[in-house]
Design a protein around this motif. Structure first.
Motif, PDB file in Angstrom:
ATOM      1  N   GLU A  36      -4.924   5.203  14.171  1.00 25.35           N
ATOM      2  CA  GLU A  36      -6.472   5.053  13.985  1.00 25.35           C
ATOM      3  C   GLU A  36      -6.793   4.070  13.574  1.00 25.35           C
ATOM      4  O   GLU A  36      -7.565   3.810  12.562  1.00 25.35           O
ATOM      5  N   ARG A  37      -6.360   2.724  13.877  1.00 21.57           N
ATOM      6  CA  ARG A  37      -6.637   1.352  13.412  1.00 21.57           C
ATOM      7  C   ARG A  37      -8.284   1.014  13.457  1.00 21.57           C
ATOM      8  O   ARG A  37      -8.612   0.585  12.600  1.00 21.57           O
ATOM      9  N   ASP A  63     -14.140   1.327   8.759  1.00 18.43           N
ATOM     10  CA  ASP A  63     -14.709   1.951   7.561  1.00 18.43           C
ATOM     11  C   ASP A  63     -14.286   0.753   6.600  1.00 18.43           C
ATOM     12  O   ASP A  63     -15.270   0.389   5.633  1.00 18.43           O
ATOM     13  N   ILE A  64     -13.356  -0.048   6.508  1.00 20.46           N
ATOM     14  CA  ILE A  64     -13.365  -1.365   5.672  1.00 20.46           C
ATOM     15  C   ILE A  64     -14.324  -2.310   5.785  1.00 20.46           C
ATOM     16  O   ILE A  64     -15.034  -2.916   5.006  1.00 20.46           O
ATOM     17  N   GLN A  65     -14.775  -2.583   7.100  1.00 12.22           N
ATOM     18  CA  GLN A  65     -15.844  -3.525   7.616  1.00 12.22           C
ATOM     19  C   GLN A  65     -17.368  -2.837   6.782  1.00 12.22           C
ATOM     20  O   GLN A  65     -18.034  -3.612   6.210  1.00 12.22           O
ATOM     21  N   GLU A  66     -17.475  -1.861   7.103  1.00  9.21           N
ATOM     22  CA  GLU A  66     -18.482  -1.239   6.335  1.00  9.21           C
ATOM     23  C   GLU A  66     -18.590  -1.303   4.752  1.00  9.21           C
ATOM     24  O   GLU A  66     -19.770  -1.482   4.307  1.00  9.21           O
ATOM     25  N   VAL A 124       0.777  -1.273  -0.013  1.00 10.12           N
ATOM     26  CA  VAL A 124      -0.020   0.050  -0.135  1.00 10.12           C
ATOM     27  C   VAL A 124       0.740   1.258  -0.105  1.00 10.12           C
ATOM     28  O   VAL A 124       1.836   1.282   0.683  1.00 10.12           O
ATOM     29  N   ILE A 125       0.526   2.166  -0.896  1.00 13.02           N
ATOM     30  CA  ILE A 125       1.158   3.566  -0.812  1.00 13.02           C
ATOM     31  C   ILE A 125       0.179   4.396  -0.254  1.00 13.02           C
ATOM     32  O   ILE A 125      -0.810   4.658  -0.670  1.00 13.02           O
ATOM     33  N   SER A 126       0.521   4.953   1.019  1.00  7.24           N
ATOM     34  CA  SER A 126      -0.217   5.998   1.465  1.00  7.24           C
ATOM     35  C   SER A 126      -0.466   7.500   1.047  1.00  7.24           C
ATOM     36  O   SER A 126       0.227   7.556   0.165  1.00  7.24           O
ATOM     37  N   ARG A 127      -1.275   8.134   1.539  1.00  6.93           N
ATOM     38  CA  ARG A 127      -1.323   9.556   0.914  1.00  6.93           C
ATOM     39  C   ARG A 127      -0.241  10.463   0.938  1.00  6.93           C
ATOM     40  O   ARG A 127      -0.131  10.955   0.286  1.00  6.93           O
ATOM     41  N   VAL A 164      -8.878   1.784   0.793  1.00  9.39           N
ATOM     42  CA  VAL A 164      -9.089   2.370   1.936  1.00  9.39           C
ATOM     43  C   VAL A 164      -7.868   2.974   2.475  1.00  9.39           C
ATOM     44  O   VAL A 164      -7.838   4.290   2.781  1.00  9.39           O
ATOM     45  N   LEU A 165      -6.796   2.254   2.918  1.00  6.12           N
ATOM     46  CA  LEU A 165      -5.408   2.644   3.603  1.00  6.12           C
ATOM     47  C   LEU A 165      -4.874   3.599   2.667  1.00  6.12           C
ATOM     48  O   LEU A 165      -3.994   4.503   3.012  1.00  6.12           O
ATOM     49  N   GLY A 166      -5.017   3.457   1.253  1.00  3.62           N
ATOM     50  CA  GLY A 166      -4.358   4.345   0.443  1.00  3.62           C
ATOM     51  C   GLY A 166      -4.807   5.944   0.445  1.00  3.62           C
ATOM     52  O   GLY A 166      -4.099   6.776   0.012  1.00  3.62           O
ATOM     53  N   GLN A 167      -5.983   6.026   1.030  1.00  7.64           N
ATOM     54  CA  GLN A 167      -6.577   7.292   1.130  1.00  7.64           C
ATOM     55  C   GLN A 167      -6.127   8.039   2.280  1.00  7.64           C
ATOM     56  O   GLN A 167      -6.685   9.285   2.720  1.00  7.64           O
ATOM     57  N   HIS A 168      -5.419   7.328   3.141  1.00  5.61           N
ATOM     58  CA  HIS A 168      -4.934   7.885   4.528  1.00  5.61           C
ATOM     59  C   HIS A 168      -3.413   8.035   4.747  1.00  5.61           C
ATOM     60  O   HIS A 168      -2.787   7.178   4.181  1.00  5.61           O
TER      61      HIS A 168
END
Length: 246
Positions: free
Chosen positions: A128-129, A135-138, A70-73, A116-120
């Motif tokens: 903020e796990r 968010d991922i679960q939803e 994953v590449i973060s924001r 999801v993680l790429g947006q943070h």
């Protein structure tokens, strides 16, 4: 001879028609290729040749999401893996609406995790796990609802950084600690200076307070182990004794 063959075939068909489903299992039955009904648990009968049955497990399934790059924001490359807890609520849709609901859920989990993680930013991933898990679960729960699947929980297990990034974060944390120490020290100096200014203002208006402070200092020095003490005597105190003797 012929009668024995008939009895054998009858018994074989009878045994092949019987199915036993456990309490946590359901059987999705098809009649000539078309959906017929969901059966179970317990003993059920399947008409050979005309009917086919697919077993579905209703227990909660624990699925590991393979490590994802994953590449973060803030453009930091990390490796993240997670675990997903889900169960089948509607066996009919789980079999009819998707080819392989286990494989489909796994692939969807991987893509959702990266998205999801790429947006943070990296700090959000580390601090903020719980919010990211929610968010991922939803998102997963909404997309798998059409397959009759309920995603109960998602847990991010590890966020792995490369060695250079670990050193950079350690330096950042050290710099932050030094900054806080300097701020606290500066605040202490400012408060001390403020109190000294207040004390000086009080002493400047009260002559007796200065004399008391002088005597207190003499008392403190007298408690020292030094054998000889040379201490200047203010003229103001001598004037007090001169006036009293006159």
């Amino acid at each position: 001879m012929f009668g024995g063959v008939i009895i054998f075939l009858f018994l074989a068909l009878l045994f092949s028609a019987l199915r036993v489903l456990r309490e946590y299992e359901r059987g999705v039955v098809f009649m000539l290729g078309r959906f017929h009904k969901v059966k179970g648990p317990g003993l059920i009968i399947i008409i050979p040749i005309l009917q086919q049955m697919v077993r579905v497990d209703l227990r909660t399934i624990v699925m590991d999401v393979p490590t994802q790059d994953v590449i973060s924001r803030d453009n930091v490359s990390v490796q993240v893996n997670a675990v997903i807890y889900f169960r089948v609520l509607d066996p009919e849709r789980a079999i009819i609406q998707v080819e392989n609901y286990l494989e489909a859920t796994s692939q969807l989990s991987q893509t959702t995790l990266r998205s999801v993680l790429g947006q943070h930013e990296l700090d959000d991933m580390l601090a903020e796990r719980e919010r990211l898990n929610a968010d991922i679960q939803e998102i997963l729960d909404k997309q798998t609802a059409a397959w009759g699947i309920k995603v109960a929980n998602v847990e991010i297990k590890h966020v792995d950084l490369n060695e250079s990034m670990v050193r950079a974060i350690a330096k950042q944390a050290e710099a932050e600690r030094e900054r806080r120490a300097k701020v606290i020290h500066a605040m202490g100096e400012a408060e001390a200076a403020e109190k000294l200014a207040e004390a000086a203002q009080v002493l400047s208006h009260e002559q007796q307070a200065i004399q008391l402070r002088y005597l207190q200092t003499l008392t403190e020095i007298a408690g020292d182990k030094s054998s000889t003490i040379v201490f200047p005597i203010p003229v103001d105190i001598l004037e007090k004794f001169t006036r009293s003797s006159a």
